[in-house]
Design an enzyme around this catalytic site. Structure first.
Site, PDB file in Angstrom:
ATOM      1  N   TRP A 159      -9.049   8.711  -7.809  1.00  0.00           N
ATOM      2  CA  TRP A 159     -10.326   9.058  -8.453  1.00  0.00           C
ATOM      3  C   TRP A 159     -10.369   8.524  -9.877  1.00  0.00           C
ATOM      4  O   TRP A 159     -11.364   7.971 -10.330  1.00  0.00           O
ATOM      5  CB  TRP A 159     -10.583  10.576  -8.408  1.00  0.00           C
ATOM      6  CG  TRP A 159     -11.299  10.953  -7.153  1.00  0.00           C
ATOM      7  CD1 TRP A 159     -10.736  11.413  -5.995  1.00  0.00           C
ATOM      8  CD2 TRP A 159     -12.709  10.842  -6.903  1.00  0.00           C
ATOM      9  NE1 TRP A 159     -11.712  11.591  -5.047  1.00  0.00           N
ATOM     10  CE2 TRP A 159     -12.935  11.263  -5.573  1.00  0.00           C
ATOM     11  CE3 TRP A 159     -13.797  10.436  -7.655  1.00  0.00           C
ATOM     12  CZ2 TRP A 159     -14.205  11.291  -4.983  1.00  0.00           C
ATOM     13  CZ3 TRP A 159     -15.079  10.457  -7.080  1.00  0.00           C
ATOM     14  CH2 TRP A 159     -15.262  10.884  -5.762  1.00  0.00           C
ATOM     15  N   TRP A 178     -20.344  12.343 -19.196  1.00  0.00           N
ATOM     16  CA  TRP A 178     -20.702  12.620 -17.801  1.00  0.00           C
ATOM     17  C   TRP A 178     -21.970  13.457 -17.775  1.00  0.00           C
ATOM     18  O   TRP A 178     -22.204  14.277 -18.663  1.00  0.00           O
ATOM     19  CB  TRP A 178     -19.576  13.397 -17.099  1.00  0.00           C
ATOM     20  CG  TRP A 178     -18.212  12.775 -17.197  1.00  0.00           C
ATOM     21  CD1 TRP A 178     -17.146  13.266 -17.879  1.00  0.00           C
ATOM     22  CD2 TRP A 178     -17.775  11.554 -16.598  1.00  0.00           C
ATOM     23  NE1 TRP A 178     -16.061  12.420 -17.744  1.00  0.00           N
ATOM     24  CE2 TRP A 178     -16.416  11.366 -16.967  1.00  0.00           C
ATOM     25  CE3 TRP A 178     -18.379  10.589 -15.793  1.00  0.00           C
ATOM     26  CZ2 TRP A 178     -15.666  10.271 -16.562  1.00  0.00           C
ATOM     27  CZ3 TRP A 178     -17.626   9.502 -15.392  1.00  0.00           C
ATOM     28  CH2 TRP A 178     -16.303   9.344 -15.770  1.00  0.00           C
ATOM     29  N   TRP A 205     -15.542  12.653 -12.561  1.00  0.00           N
ATOM     30  CA  TRP A 205     -14.721  12.334 -11.384  1.00  0.00           C
ATOM     31  C   TRP A 205     -14.058  13.580 -10.788  1.00  0.00           C
ATOM     32  O   TRP A 205     -13.757  13.620  -9.587  1.00  0.00           O
ATOM     33  CB  TRP A 205     -13.668  11.274 -11.719  1.00  0.00           C
ATOM     34  CG  TRP A 205     -12.706  11.649 -12.826  1.00  0.00           C
ATOM     35  CD1 TRP A 205     -12.826  11.371 -14.148  1.00  0.00           C
ATOM     36  CD2 TRP A 205     -11.486  12.400 -12.697  1.00  0.00           C
ATOM     37  NE1 TRP A 205     -11.766  11.889 -14.856  1.00  0.00           N
ATOM     38  CE2 TRP A 205     -10.920  12.528 -13.995  1.00  0.00           C
ATOM     39  CE3 TRP A 205     -10.812  12.981 -11.621  1.00  0.00           C
ATOM     40  CZ2 TRP A 205      -9.722  13.202 -14.235  1.00  0.00           C
ATOM     41  CZ3 TRP A 205      -9.627  13.662 -11.864  1.00  0.00           C
ATOM     42  CH2 TRP A 205      -9.100  13.766 -13.165  1.00  0.00           C
ATOM     43  N   TRP A 226       1.622   1.841  -3.402  1.00  0.00           N
ATOM     44  CA  TRP A 226       0.608   2.577  -4.180  1.00  0.00           C
ATOM     45  C   TRP A 226       0.831   4.084  -4.064  1.00  0.00           C
ATOM     46  O   TRP A 226       0.659   4.837  -5.017  1.00  0.00           O
ATOM     47  CB  TRP A 226      -0.808   2.207  -3.727  1.00  0.00           C
ATOM     48  CG  TRP A 226      -1.329   1.012  -4.468  1.00  0.00           C
ATOM     49  CD1 TRP A 226      -1.316  -0.277  -4.045  1.00  0.00           C
ATOM     50  CD2 TRP A 226      -1.908   1.005  -5.793  1.00  0.00           C
ATOM     51  NE1 TRP A 226      -1.857  -1.090  -5.016  1.00  0.00           N
ATOM     52  CE2 TRP A 226      -2.233  -0.336  -6.094  1.00  0.00           C
ATOM     53  CE3 TRP A 226      -2.187   1.986  -6.739  1.00  0.00           C
ATOM     54  CZ2 TRP A 226      -2.818  -0.706  -7.298  1.00  0.00           C
ATOM     55  CZ3 TRP A 226      -2.769   1.616  -7.946  1.00  0.00           C
ATOM     56  CH2 TRP A 226      -3.080   0.280  -8.219  1.00  0.00           C
ATOM     57  N   ASN A 248     -10.591   3.547   3.332  1.00  0.00           N
ATOM     58  CA  ASN A 248     -10.317   3.336   1.902  1.00  0.00           C
ATOM     59  C   ASN A 248     -11.434   2.582   1.177  1.00  0.00           C
ATOM     60  O   ASN A 248     -11.821   2.933   0.069  1.00  0.00           O
ATOM     61  CB  ASN A 248      -8.994   2.595   1.717  1.00  0.00           C
ATOM     62  CG  ASN A 248      -8.688   2.363   0.252  1.00  0.00           C
ATOM     63  OD1 ASN A 248      -8.609   3.315  -0.520  1.00  0.00           O
ATOM     64  ND2 ASN A 248      -8.560   1.116  -0.147  1.00  0.00           N
ATOM     65  N   GLU A 251       0.846  -1.208   0.000  1.00  0.00           N
ATOM     66  CA  GLU A 251       0.000   0.000   0.000  1.00  0.00           C
ATOM     67  C   GLU A 251       0.877   1.251   0.000  1.00  0.00           C
ATOM     68  O   GLU A 251       0.571   2.244  -0.659  1.00  0.00           O
ATOM     69  CB  GLU A 251      -0.950   0.017   1.203  1.00  0.00           C
ATOM     70  CG  GLU A 251      -2.027  -1.054   1.156  1.00  0.00           C
ATOM     71  CD  GLU A 251      -2.863  -1.018  -0.125  1.00  0.00           C
ATOM     72  OE1 GLU A 251      -3.250   0.082  -0.561  1.00  0.00           O
ATOM     73  OE2 GLU A 251      -3.104  -2.091  -0.701  1.00  0.00           O
TER      74      GLU A 251
HETATM   75  P1  FAD Z   1      -3.222   2.295   5.256  1.00  0.00           P
HETATM   76  O1  FAD Z   1      -4.121   1.236   4.745  1.00  0.00           O
HETATM   77  O2  FAD Z   1      -2.669   2.136   6.612  1.00  0.00           O
HETATM   78  O3  FAD Z   1      -2.033   2.409   4.199  1.00  0.00           O
HETATM   79  C1  FAD Z   1      -0.744   2.944   4.536  1.00  0.00           C
HETATM   80  C2  FAD Z   1      -0.399   4.092   3.621  1.00  0.00           C
HETATM   81  O4  FAD Z   1      -0.309   3.643   2.272  1.00  0.00           O
HETATM   82  C3  FAD Z   1      -1.417   5.208   3.599  1.00  0.00           C
HETATM   83  O5  FAD Z   1      -1.246   6.072   4.685  1.00  0.00           O
HETATM   84  C4  FAD Z   1      -1.146   5.863   2.259  1.00  0.00           C
HETATM   85  O6  FAD Z   1      -0.045   6.738   2.335  1.00  0.00           O
HETATM   86  C5  FAD Z   1      -0.745   4.674   1.401  1.00  0.00           C
HETATM   87  N1  FAD Z   1      -1.898   4.188   0.630  1.00  0.00           N
HETATM   88  C6  FAD Z   1      -2.795   3.241   0.988  1.00  0.00           C
HETATM   89  N2  FAD Z   1      -3.682   3.030  -0.010  1.00  0.00           N
HETATM   90  C7  FAD Z   1      -3.341   3.870  -1.002  1.00  0.00           C
HETATM   91  C8  FAD Z   1      -3.861   4.133  -2.297  1.00  0.00           C
HETATM   92  N3  FAD Z   1      -4.932   3.482  -2.791  1.00  0.00           N
HETATM   93  N4  FAD Z   1      -3.263   5.083  -3.043  1.00  0.00           N
HETATM   94  C9  FAD Z   1      -2.194   5.765  -2.593  1.00  0.00           C
HETATM   95  N5  FAD Z   1      -1.651   5.540  -1.389  1.00  0.00           N
HETATM   96  C10 FAD Z   1      -2.212   4.617  -0.605  1.00  0.00           C
HETATM   97  N6  FAD Z   1      -4.766   8.639  -0.054  1.00  0.00           N
HETATM   98  C11 FAD Z   1      -4.087   9.741   0.318  1.00  0.00           C
HETATM   99  O7  FAD Z   1      -3.083   9.628   1.032  1.00  0.00           O
HETATM  100  N7  FAD Z   1      -4.501  10.985  -0.068  1.00  0.00           N
HETATM  101  C12 FAD Z   1      -5.611  11.172  -0.847  1.00  0.00           C
HETATM  102  O8  FAD Z   1      -5.925  12.304  -1.202  1.00  0.00           O
HETATM  103  C13 FAD Z   1      -6.355  10.018  -1.225  1.00  0.00           C
HETATM  104  N8  FAD Z   1      -7.500  10.145  -1.955  1.00  0.00           N
HETATM  105  C14 FAD Z   1      -8.202   9.012  -2.307  1.00  0.00           C
HETATM  106  C15 FAD Z   1      -9.362   9.141  -3.085  1.00  0.00           C
HETATM  107  C16 FAD Z   1     -10.103   8.017  -3.443  1.00  0.00           C
HETATM  108  C17 FAD Z   1     -11.337   8.163  -4.295  1.00  0.00           C
HETATM  109  C18 FAD Z   1      -9.681   6.742  -3.026  1.00  0.00           C
HETATM  110  C19 FAD Z   1     -10.445   5.508  -3.415  1.00  0.00           C
HETATM  111  C20 FAD Z   1      -8.523   6.596  -2.271  1.00  0.00           C
HETATM  112  C21 FAD Z   1      -7.769   7.720  -1.904  1.00  0.00           C
HETATM  113  N9  FAD Z   1      -6.582   7.600  -1.133  1.00  0.00           N
HETATM  114  C22 FAD Z   1      -5.879   8.735  -0.799  1.00  0.00           C
HETATM  115  C23 FAD Z   1      -5.999   6.275  -0.848  1.00  0.00           C
HETATM  116  C24 FAD Z   1      -6.404   5.626   0.484  1.00  0.00           C
HETATM  117  O9  FAD Z   1      -7.796   5.639   0.633  1.00  0.00           O
HETATM  118  C25 FAD Z   1      -5.749   6.277   1.691  1.00  0.00           C
HETATM  119  O10 FAD Z   1      -4.355   6.406   1.491  1.00  0.00           O
HETATM  120  C26 FAD Z   1      -5.964   5.453   2.960  1.00  0.00           C
HETATM  121  O11 FAD Z   1      -7.333   5.241   3.183  1.00  0.00           O
HETATM  122  C27 FAD Z   1      -5.347   6.169   4.140  1.00  0.00           C
HETATM  123  O12 FAD Z   1      -5.602   5.494   5.329  1.00  0.00           O
HETATM  124  P2  FAD Z   1      -4.426   4.778   6.120  1.00  0.00           P
HETATM  125  O13 FAD Z   1      -3.305   5.717   6.326  1.00  0.00           O
HETATM  126  O14 FAD Z   1      -5.020   4.144   7.306  1.00  0.00           O
HETATM  127  O15 FAD Z   1      -3.977   3.670   5.072  1.00  0.00           O
END
Ligand code: FAD
Length: 478
Positions: free
Chosen positions: A392, A315, A369, A287, A351, A284
């Site tokens: 997005w 859209w 979007w 990602w 997420n 993650e």
């Molecule tokens: P954890 O599950 O603990 O993951 C650890 C770290 O991995 C996160 O803190 C983050 O830095 C990174 N990560 C995890 N999933 C993703 C992902 N899909 N994409 C990129 N990095 C990821 N994340 C953001 O940091 N900023 C945003 O603006 C953002 N916008 C989003 C918009 C949408 C529509 C969606 C579906 C996802 C988005 N995310 C975003 C990705 C993800 O939802 C969040 O990073 C995550 O929910 C953060 O919670 P956590 O720190 O507990 O994640």
């Protein structure tokens, strides 16, 4: 000015930490009087102004950082304005001859940094930049053909195979005293004067209850996560009603936590054997790296479809009421509404629910979007210039390695599966709290007067989205 009057300057940006901060450590090692500055730059061309929730976070993060710097013998100078001009002014005020910063990867920010570097070189000054916020800098990860990656799995495989992740640096033990030419410290702004906090109304109570911005808060999150949920992350990360994820995202966004530190702490804690679930967590983080890789190669990711064929997608323009129903969590679908209310109250959304709420907007409501991306940008404390648009576009189907367009999240199926007992729904949609675990996922069947009827029917709106997609495909074929 004699050479003994030369000072140095650290320019902090998305790296609001003392731990593993190469720019700060290098400047400290030089030992010259040191100016540490943060510049609020809302004027340089193309720099995206922060949203409301991120501004709240920034205020508290700067306050915390300021305290940490003072404890080490330094102080944080605050200035506002176009960054390149501000650095030039500061150089002449402080006699700075050495400049240090950690690199950024967005085009407008890189343009500013390059201009400052060129100015320094033209004037016989030294500007040094460092890798601090990404484990793998975008230009170092290339496909066999030499281009950027478009698909996550091979991207991450190449990252892991080809590069050693360096160890994080410890925070400097002490910092040189601030540069004060002729005994006078340069004047800075008062943090409150930036008005980053919301007033009339102050909607930040839920954010303050949920978060501890700053390095200490980041460290607490990491420790708590590694001591508990990490080993069950593969399952726990899907349950919105549980604390199954790290919640590190805003700390990573503002650079209060270094990804190198996260990597190192994982290795330290699981040195005997890395559980498979921790490997999932690391991917993650991958990602996050991938999103920046995409943004670096596609600087307009927040405004342009990554897949250009989506420029012709039909859209629908949303009415104000429909849009507000989505934004305020009144769509009549409990999972979407719980997510949107969690976002509004806490500045964060789980997420899985982000995916469901985004899918509902772009597929069931057929909204562009970019409308959702902007709302998230304004309301997320972790609003990130790369991750937000990339995700997005992933949901919309217009992005790199995107979820196929025909994958339409069904919010009822999703909440039955991942919030079976309804704990998450009850927390954020209290009108539904009295419904049992079966009824809560489809409240229209029980009839709850205080809760709205569904904004659209799921099967019909799904069909409409699939037809629109089919027309896009047909138009390509023809
Ligand atoms: P954890 O599950 O603990 O993951 C650890 C770290 O991995 C996160 O803190 C983050 O830095 C990174 N990560 C995890 N999933 C993703 C992902 N899909 N994409 C990129 N990095 C990821 N994340 C953001 O940091 N900023 C945003 O603006 C953002 N916008 C989003 C918009 C949408 C529509 C969606 C579906 C996802 C988005 N995310 C975003 C990705 C993800 O939802 C969040 O990073 C995550 O929910 C953060 O919670 P956590 O720190 O507990 O994640």
């Amino acid at each position: 000015m004699s050479s003994s009057d030369v000072t140095s300057l650290v320019w902090l940006r998305d790296d609001l930490r003392l731990d593993d901060n190469p720019a700060l450590s290098e400047a400290a090692a030089l030992g010259l009087p040191l100016t540490v500055v943060y510049i609020l730059d809302e004027e340089s061309e193309g720099v995206r102004a922060l949203g409301g929730a991120a501004r709240w976070w920034l205020h508290h993060s700067l306050a915390a950082l300021s305290g940490s710097l003072e404890a080490k013998g330094s102080r944080l100078l605050l200035r506002r304005g176009p960054a390149a001009d501000t650095i030039r002014e500061l150089a002449s005020e402080t006699g700075a001859g050495y400049f240090f910063w950690n690199r950024r990867y967005g085009l407008p920010e890189r343009t500013v940094d390059a201009a400052v570097k060129a100015w320094a070189a033209d004037n016989g000054l030294e500007a040094s930049s460092y890798q601090a916020n990404l484990l793998f800098e975008p230009w170092t990860v290339r496909t066999g053909a030499g281009g950027p990656y478009k698909v996550f799995t091979p991207f991450w495989r190449t990252c892991l195979a080809g590069h050693e992740v360096r160890d994080p640096l410890e925070p400097p033990r002490s910092l040189p005293s601030p540069a004060a030419p002729k005994g006078r410290l340069p004047q800075g702004d008062d943090l409150d004067s930036w008005q980053l906090l919301p007033a009339s109304p102050d909607w930040s109570g839920g954010l303050a209850d949920t978060w501890e911005p700053g390095e200490d808060g980041a460290l607490h999150r990491l420790e708590d996560f590694l001591a508990g949920p990490a080993e069950d992350y593969g399952t726990g990360r899907n349950i919105p009603g549980a604390e199954g994820t790290s919640r590190l995202s805003p700390h990573l966004r503002f650079g209060e936590m270094s990804p190198f530190r996260v990597w190192r702490e994982i290795r330290r804690r699981f040195s005997h054997k890395m559980p498979a679930d921790v490997g999932i967590f690391r991917s993650e983080l991958g990602w996050r790296e991938f999103c920046w890789h995409l943004l670096y190669a596609n600087p307009h990711l927040a405004t342009r479809n990554y897949r250009a064929e989506f420029d012709r997608f039909e859209w629908q323009s949303l009415g104000k009421e429909e849009l507000q129903a989505w934004q305020q969590g009144r769509t009549g679908y409990p999972l979407v509404d719980a997510g949107m209310r969690q976002l509004w109250q806490t500045g964060w959304m789980h997420n899985r629910v982000r995916m469901a709420a985004a899918s509902f907007l772009v597929k069931n409501l057929l909204a562009d979007w970019r409308i959702g991306e902007e709302w998230f940008w304004d309301t997320l404390v972790d609003a990130d210039a790369a991750s937000n648009p990339a995700n997005w576009q992933w949901v919309a189907g217009s992005g790199a390695d995107a979820s196929p367009y025909y994958r339409i999240f069904n919010p009822v199926t999703q909440s039955r599966k991942f919030d079976a007992a309804g704990a998450y729904l009850r927390e954020f949609v209290p009108e539904l709290a009295s419904l049992d675990a079966k009824a809560i996922h489809e409240p229209w069947k029980a009839g709850v007067p205080e809760y709205p009827a569904p904004l659209v029917e799921l099967p019909e709106s799904r069909e409409r989205a699939l037809e629109a997609y089919q027309r896009l495909k047909d138009s390509q074929a023809g």
